[in-house]
Design an enzyme around this catalytic site. Structure first.
Site, mmCIF file in Angstrom:
data_model
loop_
_atom_site.group_PDB
_atom_site.id
_atom_site.type_symbol
_atom_site.label_atom_id
_atom_site.label_comp_id
_atom_site.label_asym_id
_atom_site.label_seq_id
_atom_site.Cartn_x
_atom_site.Cartn_y
_atom_site.Cartn_z
ATOM 1 C CE LYS A 58 -15.960 -41.021 -6.944
ATOM 2 N NZ LYS A 58 -16.791 -42.196 -6.568
ATOM 3 C CE1 TYR A 93 -12.320 -40.416 -6.505
ATOM 4 C CE2 TYR A 93 -12.429 -38.018 -6.569
ATOM 5 C CZ TYR A 93 -12.727 -39.216 -5.946
ATOM 6 O OH TYR A 93 -13.445 -39.215 -4.766
#
Length: 302
Positions: A170, A166
């Site tokens: 991101k 993640y």
């Protein structure tokens, strides 16, 4: 106050079946946009599918007098990304706004995460962003207009434990955002990142009992602005969390110049190198790369 609307505009929103994406879709549709609701209805980890999730939002928009179609293709493949964009072109012949919101999550320690688990998150967030923006971009540049909103996260800037894929996905979104904004500038295409904070199903497993109100509708106005023709910014990152709106950006210390360095001289100067009293902030879409070189090279002449 003038109500900013999206009449005549076509918006594609990924992950629009629930949570933040659904709220964005309802807001833009209420302001006149025709919306492609993309969602494959998968679980939090990206597994499974429920084709009815997207259709429920379509029906909700139509019941309120708006226009929408559903697309259940996955953002995780190039073919899926192309299908999502083509859903807008097939229905209305254009694409003006692309909001990439689709996401999944899982929690694994870096010491134990498998390649497959890592890719399962990166493929939806970061590769998903590429898979939908790549086929949309030529249509926007040809039309001389486009608004792209990518979804980043403070998890990409600051990161939590057990969120390696993640965090990588991101933070990688920043580079994707910059290139879309830089190459799209002369064609009327702007791209920005939303760093949202809202309690949705993505927060499952986190203790949110002490959080203030953090509902998706508190994030949607910023996304609506970034997606609007009046948006005055590009290649930027905006926080929307618990009623707080803010801009996030990369900055550098002025640093130290000397014509030769050793390990020891770096150690001796590390405090000055880190001194944040005189910072440089370069804007990606306003010549930031060249400005960085100019400042760096200029110090060699001082």
């Amino acid at each position: 106050m003038t109500e900013r609307r999206f009449d005549g505009r076509v918006a594609v929103i990924t992950g629009a079946g629930r949570g933040l994406g659904r709220e964005y879709a309802l807001l833009l549709a209420a302001r006149g946009a025709r919306v492609v609701i993309n969602d494959n209805g998968s679980g939090l980890d990206g597994a499974g599918a429920d084709v009815g999730v997207a259709q429920l939002v379509v029906e909700e928009i139509k019941a309120a007098g708006g226009e929408a179609v559903a697309c259940t293709a996955s953002v995780a493949t190039p073919e899926g990304g192309k299908e999502i964009v083509e859903a807008a072109l097939d229905a209305w012949g254009r694409i003006d706004v692309l909001i990439h919101n689709a996401g999944n999550t899982r929690f694994d320690s870096f010491a134990e995460i498998t390649y497959e688990a890592f890719r399962s998150v990166v493929d939806v967030h970061l590769m998903g962003g590429f898979n939908v923006t790549r086929p949309a971009f030529p249509h926007m540049t040809k039309a001389g207009y486009g608004r792209v909103v990518l979804t980043g996260s403070i998890g990409g800037l600051y990161t939590m434990p057990q969120t390696a894929p993640y965090a990588v996905a991101k933070s990688g979104m920043i580079g994707l955002n910059n290139i879309i904004a830089i190459e799209g500038a002369e064609h009327g295409v702007k791209s920005n990142i939303i760093l949202p904070g809202a309690v949705t199903r993505m927060a499952e497993g986190l203790d949110t009992s002490q959080y203030p109100p953090m509902t998706p509708d508190m994030v949607a106005p910023m996304v609506g602005y970034l997606a609007h023709e009046d948006c005055a910014v590009s290649a930027e990152l905006y926080v929307a969390m618990a009623g707080r709106m803010a801009r996030a950006y990369v900055t550098e210390t002025r640093g130290v110049y000397r014509p030769d360095w050793t390990i020891d001289s770096v150690a001796e100067n590390i405090a000055a190198i880190r001194d944040a009293s005189d910072n440089f902030t370069f804007h990606p879409a306003e010549g930031g790369f060249v400005a960085h070189l100019t400042e760096s090279f200029g110090m060699t002449q001082a």
